[in-house]
Design a protein around this motif. Structure first.
Motif, PDB file in Angstrom:
ATOM      1  N   ILE A   1      -7.430  -5.571  -9.087  1.00 28.17           N
ATOM      2  CA  ILE A   1      -7.204  -5.483 -10.666  1.00 28.17           C
ATOM      3  C   ILE A   1      -6.972  -4.011 -10.895  1.00 28.17           C
ATOM      4  CG2 ILE A   1      -7.854  -5.787 -13.122  1.00 28.17           C
ATOM      5  CD1 ILE A   1      -9.082  -8.642 -11.908  1.00 28.17           C
ATOM      6  N   VAL A   2      -8.104  -3.244 -10.435  1.00 24.24           N
ATOM      7  CA  VAL A   2      -8.018  -1.931 -10.761  1.00 24.24           C
ATOM      8  C   VAL A   2      -7.296  -0.846  -9.844  1.00 24.24           C
ATOM      9  CG1 VAL A   2     -10.328  -2.193 -11.891  1.00 24.24           C
ATOM     10  CG2 VAL A   2     -10.012  -1.450  -9.413  1.00 24.24           C
ATOM     11  N   LEU A   3      -6.832  -1.244  -8.735  1.00 24.11           N
ATOM     12  CA  LEU A   3      -6.382  -0.609  -7.880  1.00 24.11           C
ATOM     13  C   LEU A   3      -5.134   0.493  -8.195  1.00 24.11           C
ATOM     14  CD1 LEU A   3      -6.169   0.484  -4.905  1.00 24.11           C
ATOM     15  CD2 LEU A   3      -4.537  -1.618  -4.296  1.00 24.11           C
ATOM     16  N   PRO A   4      -4.207  -0.052  -9.137  1.00 22.40           N
ATOM     17  CA  PRO A   4      -3.316   0.666  -9.762  1.00 22.40           C
ATOM     18  C   PRO A   4      -3.760   2.049 -10.298  1.00 22.40           C
ATOM     19  CG  PRO A   4      -2.575  -1.348  -9.866  1.00 22.40           C
ATOM     20  CD  PRO A   4      -3.986  -1.482  -9.440  1.00 22.40           C
ATOM     21  N   SER A   5      -4.873   1.711 -11.439  1.00 20.62           N
ATOM     22  CA  SER A   5      -5.460   2.886 -12.166  1.00 20.62           C
ATOM     23  C   SER A   5      -6.170   3.747 -11.023  1.00 20.62           C
ATOM     24  CB  SER A   5      -6.379   2.053 -13.079  1.00 20.62           C
ATOM     25  OG  SER A   5      -5.587   1.307 -14.201  1.00 20.62           O
ATOM     26  N   MET A   6      -6.936   3.137 -10.243  1.00 26.20           N
ATOM     27  CA  MET A   6      -7.463   3.909  -9.181  1.00 26.20           C
ATOM     28  C   MET A   6      -6.646   4.871  -8.597  1.00 26.20           C
ATOM     29  SD  MET A   6     -10.808   2.771  -9.147  1.00 26.20           S
ATOM     30  CE  MET A   6     -11.594   3.094  -7.613  1.00 26.20           C
ATOM     31  N   VAL A   7      -5.295   4.633  -8.379  1.00 25.27           N
ATOM     32  CA  VAL A   7      -4.282   5.283  -7.352  1.00 25.27           C
ATOM     33  C   VAL A   7      -3.921   6.548  -8.403  1.00 25.27           C
ATOM     34  CG1 VAL A   7      -2.026   5.426  -6.376  1.00 25.27           C
ATOM     35  CG2 VAL A   7      -3.488   3.739  -6.030  1.00 25.27           C
ATOM     36  N   ASN A   8      -3.860   6.236  -9.845  1.00 31.88           N
ATOM     37  CA  ASN A   8      -3.437   7.274 -10.739  1.00 31.88           C
ATOM     38  C   ASN A   8      -4.688   8.239 -10.835  1.00 31.88           C
ATOM     39  OD1 ASN A   8      -0.795   6.024 -11.183  1.00 31.88           O
ATOM     40  ND2 ASN A   8      -1.628   4.670 -12.890  1.00 31.88           N
TER      41      ASN A   8
ATOM     42  N   THR B   1      -6.641   8.697  -8.704  1.00 30.48           N
ATOM     43  CA  THR B   1      -6.719   9.738  -7.330  1.00 30.48           C
ATOM     44  C   THR B   1      -5.575  10.823  -7.473  1.00 30.48           C
ATOM     45  OG1 THR B   1      -7.741   7.808  -6.295  1.00 30.48           O
ATOM     46  CG2 THR B   1      -6.789   9.836  -5.062  1.00 30.48           C
ATOM     47  N   ILE B   2      -4.703  10.858  -8.229  1.00 31.53           N
ATOM     48  CA  ILE B   2      -3.357  11.552  -8.141  1.00 31.53           C
ATOM     49  C   ILE B   2      -3.737  12.521  -9.039  1.00 31.53           C
ATOM     50  CG2 ILE B   2      -1.180  11.873  -8.847  1.00 31.53           C
ATOM     51  CD1 ILE B   2      -0.586   9.049  -7.759  1.00 31.53           C
ATOM     52  N   LEU B   3      -4.603  12.096 -10.035  1.00 35.45           N
ATOM     53  CA  LEU B   3      -5.076  13.358 -11.038  1.00 35.45           C
ATOM     54  C   LEU B   3      -6.088  14.176 -10.467  1.00 35.45           C
ATOM     55  CD1 LEU B   3      -5.337  11.149 -14.681  1.00 35.45           C
ATOM     56  CD2 LEU B   3      -3.691  12.790 -13.991  1.00 35.45           C
ATOM     57  N   LEU B   4      -6.858  13.509  -9.705  1.00 37.90           N
ATOM     58  CA  LEU B   4      -7.824  14.521  -9.005  1.00 37.90           C
ATOM     59  C   LEU B   4      -7.237  15.651  -7.942  1.00 37.90           C
ATOM     60  CD1 LEU B   4     -11.014  12.274  -8.047  1.00 37.90           C
ATOM     61  CD2 LEU B   4     -10.949  13.912  -9.956  1.00 37.90           C
TER      62      LEU B   4
ATOM     63  N   TYR C   1       2.599  19.799  -3.567  1.00 40.33           N
ATOM     64  CA  TYR C   1       1.816  18.857  -4.331  1.00 40.33           C
ATOM     65  C   TYR C   1       2.467  17.468  -4.475  1.00 40.33           C
ATOM     66  CZ  TYR C   1      -2.000  21.724  -5.952  1.00 40.33           C
ATOM     67  OH  TYR C   1      -3.035  22.662  -5.727  1.00 40.33           O
ATOM     68  N   TRP C   2       3.817  17.606  -4.575  1.00 40.88           N
ATOM     69  CA  TRP C   2       4.876  16.329  -4.949  1.00 40.88           C
ATOM     70  C   TRP C   2       4.732  15.397  -3.577  1.00 40.88           C
ATOM     71  CZ3 TRP C   2       8.986  15.030  -1.961  1.00 40.88           C
ATOM     72  CH2 TRP C   2       9.944  13.883  -2.499  1.00 40.88           C
ATOM     73  N   ALA C   3       4.757  16.061  -2.537  1.00 41.06           N
ATOM     74  CA  ALA C   3       4.629  15.267  -1.105  1.00 41.06           C
ATOM     75  C   ALA C   3       3.239  14.594  -1.125  1.00 41.06           C
ATOM     76  CB  ALA C   3       4.644  16.208   0.026  1.00 41.06           C
ATOM     77  N   LEU C   4       2.330  15.001  -1.660  1.00 38.18           N
ATOM     78  CA  LEU C   4       0.925  14.550  -1.461  1.00 38.18           C
ATOM     79  C   LEU C   4       0.795  13.621  -2.442  1.00 38.18           C
ATOM     80  CD1 LEU C   4      -1.664  17.585  -1.056  1.00 38.18           C
ATOM     81  CD2 LEU C   4      -1.118  15.662   0.723  1.00 38.18           C
ATOM     82  N   VAL C   5       1.414  13.605  -3.616  1.00 38.23           N
ATOM     83  CA  VAL C   5       1.510  12.624  -4.714  1.00 38.23           C
ATOM     84  C   VAL C   5       2.198  11.561  -4.033  1.00 38.23           C
ATOM     85  CG1 VAL C   5       2.347  11.730  -6.946  1.00 38.23           C
ATOM     86  CG2 VAL C   5       0.890  14.035  -6.529  1.00 38.23           C
TER      87      VAL C   5
ATOM     88  N   CYS D   1       0.069   9.519  -1.572  1.00 40.97           N
ATOM     89  CA  CYS D   1      -0.994   8.710  -2.406  1.00 40.97           C
ATOM     90  C   CYS D   1      -0.329   7.672  -2.835  1.00 40.97           C
ATOM     91  CB  CYS D   1      -1.357   9.614  -3.255  1.00 40.97           C
ATOM     92  SG  CYS D   1      -3.045   8.871  -4.002  1.00 40.97           S
ATOM     93  N   GLY D   2       0.852   7.681  -3.571  1.00 44.50           N
ATOM     94  CA  GLY D   2       1.342   6.479  -4.262  1.00 44.50           C
ATOM     95  C   GLY D   2       1.879   5.297  -3.228  1.00 44.50           C
ATOM     96  N   ALA D   3       2.390   5.635  -2.034  1.00 44.25           N
ATOM     97  CA  ALA D   3       2.983   5.046  -1.197  1.00 44.25           C
ATOM     98  C   ALA D   3       1.695   4.347  -0.520  1.00 44.25           C
ATOM     99  CB  ALA D   3       3.756   5.959  -0.069  1.00 44.25           C
ATOM    100  N   ALA D   4       0.590   5.076  -0.095  1.00 46.86           N
ATOM    101  CA  ALA D   4      -0.649   4.376   0.325  1.00 46.86           C
ATOM    102  C   ALA D   4      -1.217   3.305  -0.697  1.00 46.86           C
ATOM    103  CB  ALA D   4      -1.596   5.368   0.701  1.00 46.86           C
ATOM    104  N   GLY D   5      -0.966   3.585  -1.990  1.00 47.72           N
ATOM    105  CA  GLY D   5      -1.593   2.563  -2.865  1.00 47.72           C
ATOM    106  C   GLY D   5      -0.715   1.272  -2.992  1.00 47.72           C
ATOM    107  N   ARG D   6       0.536   1.636  -3.057  1.00 49.89           N
ATOM    108  CA  ARG D   6       1.492   0.423  -3.044  1.00 49.89           C
ATOM    109  C   ARG D   6       1.308  -0.467  -1.758  1.00 49.89           C
ATOM    110  NH1 ARG D   6       4.776   4.311  -5.339  1.00 49.89           N
ATOM    111  NH2 ARG D   6       5.857   4.876  -3.144  1.00 49.89           N
ATOM    112  N   MET D   7       1.025   0.200  -0.723  1.00 46.91           N
ATOM    113  CA  MET D   7       0.621  -0.528   0.611  1.00 46.91           C
ATOM    114  C   MET D   7      -0.641  -1.417   0.554  1.00 46.91           C
ATOM    115  SD  MET D   7       0.573   0.775   4.409  1.00 46.91           S
ATOM    116  CE  MET D   7       2.145   1.672   4.137  1.00 46.91           C
ATOM    117  N   ALA D   8      -1.459  -0.700   0.033  1.00 46.70           N
ATOM    118  CA  ALA D   8      -2.861  -1.306  -0.226  1.00 46.70           C
ATOM    119  C   ALA D   8      -2.880  -2.806  -1.005  1.00 46.70           C
ATOM    120  CB  ALA D   8      -3.993  -0.278  -0.411  1.00 46.70           C
TER     121      ALA D   8
END
Length: 222
Positions: A144-151, A153-156, A196-200, A203-210
């Motif tokens: 449930i919280v994974l998408p928000s957690m990824v966001n 993490t990107i903000l951090l 920074y864009w590459a890291l974001v 992170c987004g791709a890893a979140g979608r995979m998870a």
């Protein structure tokens, strides 16, 4: 004016080191912040009322003040209370505390989103509170919280740039130094934005995979 690629390449070793420092700060701050935030949410959810109120104050204080001010207070004000840290440990601690406040609210929302019937069913089959959290609540709430957690993490990741004010040798400080030293601001900030864009994106791709794997796992156990 032209884009001086040779200048960027000559500065590549320093940029690579700064890239590594940024990743270290980001991963350590995010992982520790998520873990601490989970403990805070768990204590507020299942602890006594006084503990919930005691933890609510620092959470709201951290969420209500800019990260820049928190970094200043931790690094320059820490010695007044006996907390003297180097710039990198101070940066990790600042990211951990800042992230924990936000992660705790995400975890708390996840706890509240679990249907009461699932918890009652776990109690009916004899699971205690720890087993219920570990086997029922945690797997469901993570999805449930994974998408928000990824966001978050990107903000951090983006907040790591603020740590340049305490001379942490991360990407923003190092690449900005390139621009200041050689007046190559177009080159330096273009490289900074791309990294920074590459890291974001990673992170987004890893979140979608998870999220996809968790969804398949939940479907498999139903």
């Amino acid at each position: 004016m032209s884009f001086d690629l040779d200048l960027v390449l000559s500065y590549a070793p320093a940029i690579a080191r700064a890239f590594g420092v940024t990743i270290l700060l980001w991963i350590a701050g995010s992982a520790l912040g998520a873990a601490l935030g989970f403990l805070v949410a768990l204590a507020r959810r299942y602890g006594p009322r006084w503990l919930n109120l005691a933890l609510m104050l620092p959470v709201e204080l951290i969420r209500g003040t800019p990260f820049l001010i928190q970094v200043f207070l931790l690094y320059y004000g820490g010695p007044f209370i006996g907390l003297s840290l180097g710039n990198v440990p101070a940066g990790i601690l600042a990211l951990t505390i800042y992230g924990a406040a936000y992660y705790s609210e995400l975890w708390r929302a996840g706890f509240e989103a679990i249907p009461k019937g699932h918890v009652e069913a776990a109690e009916c089959v004899g699971l205690n509170r720890t087993q219920t959290v570990r086997r029922i609540i945690l797997p469901e709430m993570t999805l449930i919280v994974l998408p928000s957690m990824v966001n978050m993490t990107i903000l951090l990741l983006k907040e790591t740039a603020v740590l340049s004010i305490i001379s942490v040798p991360e990407l923003t400080m190092t690449v900005s130094g390139l621009g200041t030293q050689y007046y190559a601001f177009v080159e330096s900030f273009t490289i900074l934005a791309l990294l920074y864009w590459a890291l974001v994106e990673a992170c987004g791709a890893a979140g979608r995979m998870a999220e996809a794997r968790l969804s398949k796992w939940q479907l498999a156990i139903r």
